[in-house]
Design a protein around this motif. Structure first.
Motif, PDB file in Angstrom:
ATOM      1  N   ARG A 173      56.153  49.730  71.902  1.00 30.54           N
ATOM      2  CA  ARG A 173      56.730  49.829  71.003  1.00 30.54           C
ATOM      3  C   ARG A 173      57.755  51.168  71.104  1.00 30.54           C
ATOM      4  O   ARG A 173      57.804  51.909  71.095  1.00 30.54           O
ATOM      5  CB  ARG A 173      56.635  49.296  69.659  1.00 30.54           C
ATOM      6  CG  ARG A 173      57.726  49.137  68.913  1.00 30.54           C
ATOM      7  CD  ARG A 173      57.414  48.735  67.935  1.00 30.54           C
ATOM      8  NE  ARG A 173      57.402  47.310  67.532  1.00 30.54           N
ATOM      9  CZ  ARG A 173      57.668  46.375  67.221  1.00 30.54           C
ATOM     10  NH1 ARG A 173      59.371  46.759  67.163  1.00 30.54           N
ATOM     11  NH2 ARG A 173      57.357  45.057  67.330  1.00 30.54           N
ATOM     12  N   LEU A 174      59.054  50.866  71.727  1.00 34.16           N
ATOM     13  CA  LEU A 174      60.398  51.752  72.291  1.00 34.16           C
ATOM     14  C   LEU A 174      61.044  52.147  70.960  1.00 34.16           C
ATOM     15  O   LEU A 174      61.476  50.946  71.097  1.00 34.16           O
ATOM     16  CB  LEU A 174      60.277  51.599  73.724  1.00 34.16           C
ATOM     17  CG  LEU A 174      61.562  52.762  74.102  1.00 34.16           C
ATOM     18  CD1 LEU A 174      60.645  54.063  73.750  1.00 34.16           C
ATOM     19  CD2 LEU A 174      62.261  52.276  75.230  1.00 34.16           C
ATOM     20  N   THR A 175      61.006  53.744  70.757  1.00 34.87           N
ATOM     21  CA  THR A 175      61.921  54.016  69.886  1.00 34.87           C
ATOM     22  C   THR A 175      63.517  54.741  70.899  1.00 34.87           C
ATOM     23  O   THR A 175      62.965  55.537  71.199  1.00 34.87           O
ATOM     24  CB  THR A 175      61.885  53.992  68.600  1.00 34.87           C
ATOM     25  OG1 THR A 175      60.903  52.936  68.144  1.00 34.87           O
ATOM     26  CG2 THR A 175      63.187  54.212  67.476  1.00 34.87           C
TER      27      THR A 175
ATOM     28  N   LEU B  72      60.845  45.974  71.946  1.00 34.69           N
ATOM     29  CA  LEU B  72      58.854  46.082  72.214  1.00 34.69           C
ATOM     30  C   LEU B  72      58.469  45.222  73.929  1.00 34.69           C
ATOM     31  O   LEU B  72      60.180  44.258  73.793  1.00 34.69           O
ATOM     32  CB  LEU B  72      58.105  44.360  71.063  1.00 34.69           C
ATOM     33  CG  LEU B  72      56.878  44.272  71.536  1.00 34.69           C
ATOM     34  CD1 LEU B  72      56.198  45.654  70.930  1.00 34.69           C
ATOM     35  CD2 LEU B  72      57.016  43.304  70.406  1.00 34.69           C
ATOM     36  N   TYR B  73      58.272  45.410  74.369  1.00 38.65           N
ATOM     37  CA  TYR B  73      58.123  45.431  75.663  1.00 38.65           C
ATOM     38  C   TYR B  73      57.109  44.777  75.855  1.00 38.65           C
ATOM     39  O   TYR B  73      55.755  45.639  75.690  1.00 38.65           O
ATOM     40  CB  TYR B  73      58.381  46.833  76.584  1.00 38.65           C
ATOM     41  CG  TYR B  73      60.294  47.057  76.185  1.00 38.65           C
ATOM     42  CD1 TYR B  73      60.113  48.268  75.556  1.00 38.65           C
ATOM     43  CD2 TYR B  73      61.062  46.900  77.470  1.00 38.65           C
ATOM     44  CE1 TYR B  73      61.688  48.983  75.544  1.00 38.65           C
ATOM     45  CE2 TYR B  73      62.413  47.372  77.260  1.00 38.65           C
ATOM     46  CZ  TYR B  73      62.770  47.967  76.426  1.00 38.65           C
ATOM     47  OH  TYR B  73      63.831  48.480  76.040  1.00 38.65           O
TER      48      TYR B  73
ATOM     49  N   PRO C 194      52.609  53.707  77.122  1.00 34.77           N
ATOM     50  CA  PRO C 194      51.788  53.821  75.638  1.00 34.77           C
ATOM     51  C   PRO C 194      52.197  52.575  74.828  1.00 34.77           C
ATOM     52  O   PRO C 194      53.370  52.127  75.708  1.00 34.77           O
ATOM     53  CB  PRO C 194      53.044  55.297  75.305  1.00 34.77           C
ATOM     54  CG  PRO C 194      53.886  54.498  75.717  1.00 34.77           C
ATOM     55  CD  PRO C 194      53.848  54.597  77.073  1.00 34.77           C
ATOM     56  N   ARG C 195      51.855  52.537  74.399  1.00 38.73           N
ATOM     57  CA  ARG C 195      52.005  51.457  72.907  1.00 38.73           C
ATOM     58  C   ARG C 195      52.718  51.611  72.308  1.00 38.73           C
ATOM     59  O   ARG C 195      53.543  51.277  72.272  1.00 38.73           O
ATOM     60  CB  ARG C 195      50.599  51.119  72.465  1.00 38.73           C
ATOM     61  CG  ARG C 195      49.120  50.662  72.827  1.00 38.73           C
ATOM     62  CD  ARG C 195      49.610  49.394  73.261  1.00 38.73           C
ATOM     63  NE  ARG C 195      49.733  48.406  72.128  1.00 38.73           N
ATOM     64  CZ  ARG C 195      48.896  48.033  71.401  1.00 38.73           C
ATOM     65  NH1 ARG C 195      48.051  47.826  71.430  1.00 38.73           N
ATOM     66  NH2 ARG C 195      49.534  47.072  70.062  1.00 38.73           N
ATOM     67  N   TYR C 196      52.790  52.763  71.956  1.00 41.64           N
ATOM     68  CA  TYR C 196      54.366  53.162  71.102  1.00 41.64           C
ATOM     69  C   TYR C 196      54.643  54.577  71.930  1.00 41.64           C
ATOM     70  O   TYR C 196      54.415  55.330  72.197  1.00 41.64           O
ATOM     71  CB  TYR C 196      53.738  53.527  69.726  1.00 41.64           C
ATOM     72  CG  TYR C 196      53.320  52.462  69.033  1.00 41.64           C
ATOM     73  CD1 TYR C 196      51.834  52.465  69.188  1.00 41.64           C
ATOM     74  CD2 TYR C 196      53.472  52.070  68.259  1.00 41.64           C
ATOM     75  CE1 TYR C 196      51.107  50.954  68.697  1.00 41.64           C
ATOM     76  CE2 TYR C 196      53.007  50.243  67.829  1.00 41.64           C
ATOM     77  CZ  TYR C 196      51.741  50.918  67.968  1.00 41.64           C
ATOM     78  OH  TYR C 196      50.706  49.441  67.244  1.00 41.64           O
ATOM     79  N   LEU C 197      56.334  54.658  71.642  1.00 41.01           N
ATOM     80  CA  LEU C 197      56.576  55.833  72.098  1.00 41.01           C
ATOM     81  C   LEU C 197      58.291  55.928  71.210  1.00 41.01           C
ATOM     82  O   LEU C 197      59.234  54.823  71.269  1.00 41.01           O
ATOM     83  CB  LEU C 197      57.344  55.557  73.178  1.00 41.01           C
ATOM     84  CG  LEU C 197      58.233  56.788  74.650  1.00 41.01           C
ATOM     85  CD1 LEU C 197      57.429  57.549  74.586  1.00 41.01           C
ATOM     86  CD2 LEU C 197      58.309  56.394  75.680  1.00 41.01           C
ATOM     87  N   ILE C 198      57.906  56.950  71.065  1.00 45.00           N
ATOM     88  CA  ILE C 198      59.834  57.267  70.264  1.00 45.00           C
ATOM     89  C   ILE C 198      60.367  58.335  71.110  1.00 45.00           C
ATOM     90  O   ILE C 198      59.970  59.503  71.629  1.00 45.00           O
ATOM     91  CB  ILE C 198      59.389  58.086  68.909  1.00 45.00           C
ATOM     92  CG1 ILE C 198      59.105  57.568  68.490  1.00 45.00           C
ATOM     93  CG2 ILE C 198      61.321  58.636  68.208  1.00 45.00           C
ATOM     94  CD1 ILE C 198      58.814  57.370  66.521  1.00 45.00           C
ATOM     95  N   THR C 199      61.728  58.390  71.854  1.00 45.49           N
ATOM     96  CA  THR C 199      62.172  59.327  72.461  1.00 45.49           C
ATOM     97  C   THR C 199      64.331  59.572  71.889  1.00 45.49           C
ATOM     98  O   THR C 199      64.457  58.849  71.618  1.00 45.49           O
ATOM     99  CB  THR C 199      62.340  59.123  74.089  1.00 45.49           C
ATOM    100  OG1 THR C 199      62.586  60.314  74.855  1.00 45.49           O
ATOM    101  CG2 THR C 199      63.276  57.202  74.188  1.00 45.49           C
TER     102      THR C 199
END
Lengths: 115, 112
Positions: free
Chosen positions: A111-113, A88-89, A8-13
């Motif tokens: 962008r992974l958080t 940011l990957y 995805p473009r953005y991911l919070i996990t």
């Protein structure tokens, strides 16, 4: 249109929950790479692949896995994400240096958080 | 191993000012050299490239010359615009190592 597509473009996990970031390119490129971009550190290579079933570690491979079962796809796997992987990957693809045309094409970034 | 060094900035200029961003490299073999640009919220895009010594890459008013004797590839533009505000990365490819090595990036802000 020539492109590299990441999802995805953005991911919070949450810490420890396995995740996969997909990357696909439509240019028939042999080389594919994953980078992470952090403030003050620029782009650091995580893993790269020179062709199907050929992968190698970049500068910061710890905590990541990759696979290259097909030429067009190069997923990035975080088996047990930790907060220090918040970043940011970018995925990129290119032709090999021997072709003399090694321009790298980049995806839009993920962008992974990790909390 | 191969490496790229560039001025980290940030660089702040007024519109129509002259821009130079320095880039030097260390590589075995004969690498190709690149400048990439990253606009806010986007991925990296190729700005220009040079594949051998003395080549000049140019695009959108930006220029850089591959100087093997000084191992440099400095980026220049004669008159910057607000729309040039971005992060600029110098990179090399094709030394005897694997494919791409990037510099740390230089953030440019152009004020109207």
């Amino acid at each position: 249109e020539a492109q590299v597509t990441q999802n995805p473009r953005y991911l919070i996990t949450v810490t420890g929950k396995k995740l996969t970031v997909t990357c696909s390119q439509n240019m028939n490129h042999e080389y594919m790479s994953w980078y992470r971009q952090d403030p003050g550190l620029g782009l650091r290579q995580i893993y790269y692949s020179m062709n199907v079933e050929v992968t190698d570690k970049g500068d910061v491979p710890e905590g990541y896995k990759v696979s290259r079962k097909e030429k067009r796809n190069f997923p990035l796997i975080l088996e047990s994400p930790s907060p220090n992987q918040t970043s940011l990957y970018f995925c990129a693809s290119s032709r090999p240096p021997s072709t003399g045309n090694t321009e790298a094409f980049f995806g839009q970034g993920t962008r992974l958080t990790v909390v | 191993g191969d490496s790229v060094t560039q001025m980290e900035g940030p660089v702040t200029l007024s519109e129509e000012a002259f821009l130079t961003i320095n880039c030097t490299y260390t590589a075995t073999g004969y690498p190709s050299l690149f400048w990439y640009v990253q606009y806010p919220g986007e991925g990296l895009q190729l700005l220009l490239k040079a594949t051998k010594a003395d080549d000049k890459g140019s695009n959108k008013g930006f220029e850089a010359t591959y100087r093997k004797e000084t191992t440099s590839f400095h980026l220049e533009k004669g008159s910057v615009q607000v729309s040039d505000s971005a992060v600029y990365f110098c990179a090399l490819s094709g030394g005897y190592g694997q494919n791409f090595v990037f510099g740390p990036g230089t953030r440019l802000s152009v004020l109207p």
